[in-house]
Design a protein around this motif. Structure first.
Motif, PDB file in Angstrom:
ATOM      1  N   ASP B  16      20.403   1.338  -0.958  1.00 40.92           N
ATOM      2  CA  ASP B  16      20.017  -0.132  -0.774  1.00 40.92           C
ATOM      3  C   ASP B  16      20.479  -0.804  -2.176  1.00 40.92           C
ATOM      4  O   ASP B  16      21.040  -1.977  -1.914  1.00 40.92           O
ATOM      5  CB  ASP B  16      18.541  -0.291  -0.864  1.00 40.92           C
ATOM      6  CG  ASP B  16      17.869   0.458   0.336  1.00 40.92           C
ATOM      7  OD1 ASP B  16      18.397   1.524   0.720  1.00 40.92           O
ATOM      8  OD2 ASP B  16      16.835   0.036   0.881  1.00 40.92           O
ATOM      9  N   MET B  17      20.413  -0.090  -3.290  1.00 42.70           N
ATOM     10  CA  MET B  17      20.676  -0.740  -4.438  1.00 42.70           C
ATOM     11  C   MET B  17      22.038  -0.864  -4.573  1.00 42.70           C
ATOM     12  O   MET B  17      22.550  -2.035  -4.917  1.00 42.70           O
ATOM     13  CB  MET B  17      20.176   0.219  -5.690  1.00 42.70           C
ATOM     14  CG  MET B  17      20.425  -0.418  -7.200  1.00 42.70           C
ATOM     15  SD  MET B  17      19.883  -1.925  -7.350  1.00 42.70           S
ATOM     16  CE  MET B  17      17.978  -1.876  -7.715  1.00 42.70           C
ATOM     17  N   ALA B  20      23.192  -3.686  -2.406  1.00 42.62           N
ATOM     18  CA  ALA B  20      22.909  -5.203  -2.936  1.00 42.62           C
ATOM     19  C   ALA B  20      23.850  -5.449  -4.257  1.00 42.62           C
ATOM     20  O   ALA B  20      24.494  -6.535  -4.154  1.00 42.62           O
ATOM     21  CB  ALA B  20      21.628  -5.028  -3.469  1.00 42.62           C
ATOM     22  N   LEU B  21      24.120  -4.239  -5.038  1.00 37.55           N
ATOM     23  CA  LEU B  21      24.843  -4.784  -6.148  1.00 37.55           C
ATOM     24  C   LEU B  21      26.427  -5.045  -5.854  1.00 37.55           C
ATOM     25  O   LEU B  21      27.098  -5.879  -6.174  1.00 37.55           O
ATOM     26  CB  LEU B  21      25.206  -3.481  -7.043  1.00 37.55           C
ATOM     27  CG  LEU B  21      23.799  -2.853  -7.738  1.00 37.55           C
ATOM     28  CD1 LEU B  21      23.953  -1.661  -8.405  1.00 37.55           C
ATOM     29  CD2 LEU B  21      23.490  -3.969  -8.832  1.00 37.55           C
ATOM     30  N   HIS B 196      11.019  -4.466  -5.132  1.00 34.85           N
ATOM     31  CA  HIS B 196      12.289  -4.185  -4.913  1.00 34.85           C
ATOM     32  C   HIS B 196      13.207  -5.538  -4.502  1.00 34.85           C
ATOM     33  O   HIS B 196      13.328  -5.851  -3.218  1.00 34.85           O
ATOM     34  CB  HIS B 196      12.376  -3.472  -3.470  1.00 34.85           C
ATOM     35  CG  HIS B 196      11.648  -2.093  -3.701  1.00 34.85           C
ATOM     36  ND1 HIS B 196      12.610  -1.176  -4.480  1.00 34.85           N
ATOM     37  CD2 HIS B 196      10.467  -1.438  -3.704  1.00 34.85           C
ATOM     38  CE1 HIS B 196      12.001   0.167  -4.330  1.00 34.85           C
ATOM     39  NE2 HIS B 196      10.664   0.007  -4.062  1.00 34.85           N
ATOM     40  N   GLU B 198      16.403  -5.600  -4.461  1.00 39.74           N
ATOM     41  CA  GLU B 198      17.317  -5.193  -3.616  1.00 39.74           C
ATOM     42  C   GLU B 198      17.138  -5.221  -2.270  1.00 39.74           C
ATOM     43  O   GLU B 198      18.119  -5.125  -1.364  1.00 39.74           O
ATOM     44  CB  GLU B 198      17.921  -3.916  -4.296  1.00 39.74           C
ATOM     45  CG  GLU B 198      17.262  -2.701  -3.712  1.00 39.74           C
ATOM     46  CD  GLU B 198      15.894  -2.364  -4.486  1.00 39.74           C
ATOM     47  OE1 GLU B 198      15.428  -3.269  -5.380  1.00 39.74           O
ATOM     48  OE2 GLU B 198      15.497  -1.228  -4.440  1.00 39.74           O
ATOM     49  N   ASN B 199      15.795  -5.471  -1.678  1.00 41.48           N
ATOM     50  CA  ASN B 199      15.488  -5.377  -0.458  1.00 41.48           C
ATOM     51  C   ASN B 199      15.251  -6.916   0.059  1.00 41.48           C
ATOM     52  O   ASN B 199      14.584  -7.126   0.944  1.00 41.48           O
ATOM     53  CB  ASN B 199      14.461  -4.464  -0.097  1.00 41.48           C
ATOM     54  CG  ASN B 199      14.907  -3.041  -0.083  1.00 41.48           C
ATOM     55  OD1 ASN B 199      14.102  -2.511  -0.778  1.00 41.48           O
ATOM     56  ND2 ASN B 199      16.115  -2.616   0.289  1.00 41.48           N
ATOM     57  N   ILE B 201      17.868  -9.579  -0.229  1.00 44.76           N
ATOM     58  CA  ILE B 201      19.452 -10.017  -0.499  1.00 44.76           C
ATOM     59  C   ILE B 201      20.192 -10.673   0.659  1.00 44.76           C
ATOM     60  O   ILE B 201      21.015 -11.129   0.639  1.00 44.76           O
ATOM     61  CB  ILE B 201      20.203  -9.443  -1.346  1.00 44.76           C
ATOM     62  CG1 ILE B 201      20.546  -7.938  -0.524  1.00 44.76           C
ATOM     63  CG2 ILE B 201      19.308  -8.829  -2.688  1.00 44.76           C
ATOM     64  CD1 ILE B 201      21.970  -7.678  -0.753  1.00 44.76           C
ATOM     65  N   ARG B 211      18.284 -12.152  -4.726  1.00 40.93           N
ATOM     66  CA  ARG B 211      19.588 -12.596  -5.224  1.00 40.93           C
ATOM     67  C   ARG B 211      19.501 -12.936  -6.499  1.00 40.93           C
ATOM     68  O   ARG B 211      20.580 -12.624  -7.397  1.00 40.93           O
ATOM     69  CB  ARG B 211      20.352 -13.258  -4.198  1.00 40.93           C
ATOM     70  CG  ARG B 211      20.631 -12.978  -2.617  1.00 40.93           C
ATOM     71  CD  ARG B 211      21.480 -13.721  -2.111  1.00 40.93           C
ATOM     72  NE  ARG B 211      22.880 -13.322  -2.404  1.00 40.93           N
ATOM     73  CZ  ARG B 211      23.627 -12.667  -1.516  1.00 40.93           C
ATOM     74  NH1 ARG B 211      23.190 -12.021  -0.544  1.00 40.93           N
ATOM     75  NH2 ARG B 211      24.990 -12.649  -1.925  1.00 40.93           N
ATOM     76  N   PHE B 214      19.975 -10.590  -9.330  1.00 45.75           N
ATOM     77  CA  PHE B 214      21.196  -9.904  -9.533  1.00 45.75           C
ATOM     78  C   PHE B 214      22.328 -11.001 -10.043  1.00 45.75           C
ATOM     79  O   PHE B 214      23.301 -10.544 -10.895  1.00 45.75           O
ATOM     80  CB  PHE B 214      21.737  -9.351  -8.158  1.00 45.75           C
ATOM     81  CG  PHE B 214      20.708  -7.944  -7.813  1.00 45.75           C
ATOM     82  CD1 PHE B 214      20.899  -6.985  -8.489  1.00 45.75           C
ATOM     83  CD2 PHE B 214      19.895  -8.154  -6.957  1.00 45.75           C
ATOM     84  CE1 PHE B 214      20.102  -5.841  -8.015  1.00 45.75           C
ATOM     85  CE2 PHE B 214      18.869  -7.048  -6.677  1.00 45.75           C
ATOM     86  CZ  PHE B 214      19.007  -6.064  -7.042  1.00 45.75           C
TER      87      PHE B 214
END
Lengths: 79, 224
Positions: B16-17, B20-21, B196, B198-199, B201, B211, B214
């Motif tokens: 997931d990370m 997202a990145l 989280h 990253e969950n 985005i 978002r 990041f």
């Protein structure tokens, strides 16, 4: 040689598991339990060595891994 | 702007990370196995969520002492940016990169739900594009997220503005002191948080509120 390390939560650190156990003891009818704190025990078998050296070694283990000294105390006992 | 995700045995939010990145930076993301002793040349190092080493001993404790962590500490000392989410936050406290400890949730239950977060400090590379004081929805999923620090440390963290995120609107899911959900180190280049982002985005996640964090870190590190 054998050693036992006991790791306990420091005073003032909330122990929800201890609280749950305390509640359960009460519901089983054990009266007069004023508090329960949960901890951990590590039984460690070491190659034979001088007691002072063993204690120093185990203390290093506690500081580096076995205990999180932010929240826990430890006690070392050579058996 | 390059980033790397470190993978430990039992990590489960690593993919997931990475996604997202990748999606937000538009750059490939390096992955680093925990037995490595050096990091690739990246601006951001991420410790992902999961259950490294089955949460044995204490959550994050064994991962925090794995070979790669010396390189992570050295990178943080040099001012490189390090983000730890969930299990990654637990590792950062266990490694001494962040103050305090994450203990069993006060309810003793594993919590997997959405909470409200308040952005407290927007004066860090991770949060500068976020709105100070804004309250946003974010998922959490953990058993050991109950932030604890002794009174002196807590006062220091609060005094230095190291609290990045706080649970808001009575949604503290774990009993954390001062509703702390995420903190930085004193220098502000290391951030740990239980929720989280990253969950959150893409539209399928039901929101895009994750978002901004990041985007902040990528914009700041690209400019640096």
């Amino acid at each position: 040689m054998k050693a036992r390390v006991t790791v306990t939560l420091k005073n003032g650190v909330l122990d929800p598991q201890g609280k749950a156990i305390e509640g359960s003891l009460g519901s089983l009818g054990f009266d007069g339990v004023e508090g329960v704190r949960q901890g951990k025990v590590f039984d460690i078998v070491l190659t034979d060595r001088d007691a002072e050296a063993a204690k120093a070694e185990i203390e290093a283990m506690c500081e580096k891994l076995l205990a999180n000294t932010v929240i826990e105390n430890y006690a070392i006992e050579l058996l | 702007m390059k980033s790397a995700v470190i993978i430990f045995p039992g990590s489960n939010r690593d993919r997931d990370m990475i996604k997202a990145l990748e999606k937000i930076s538009g750059q490939p993301v390096a992955t680093v196995w925990h037995t490595e002793t050096a990091l690739p040349d990246v601006d951001l190092v991420v410790l992902p969520g999961g259950f490294s080493y089955g949460d044995y001993l204490r959550s994050g404790a064994i991962a925090a002492r794995s070979p790669i962590m010396q390189a992570v500490k050295d990178a943080a000392d040099k001012g490189r940016h390090v983000l730890g989410v969930c299990n990654g936050f637990q590792m950062l406290t266990e490694a001494g990169l962040l103050p305090g400890a994450l203990m069993r949730n006060a309810s003793l239950h594993f919590v997997c739900k959405e909470v409200m977060l308040k952005t407290e400090n927007t004066n860090t590379a991770f949060t500068s594009k976020m709105e100070k004081g804004a309250v946003w929805r974010c998922p959490v999923a953990h058993h050991d997220g109950n932030y604890f620090a002794d009174a002196e440390t807590l006062a220091q963290i609060e005094g230095n503005g190291q609290v990045a995120f706080r649970y808001a609107d009575g949604t503290n899911p774990n009993g954390s002191l001062n509703d702390i959900a995420g903190i930085t180190n004193a220098k502000g280049n290391v951030l740990g948080m239980m929720p989280h982002p990253e969950n959150l985005i893409e539209d399928l996640h039901g929101g895009l509120q994750g978002r901004a964090m990041f985007e902040s870190v990528f914009a700041n590190l690209a400019a640096a």
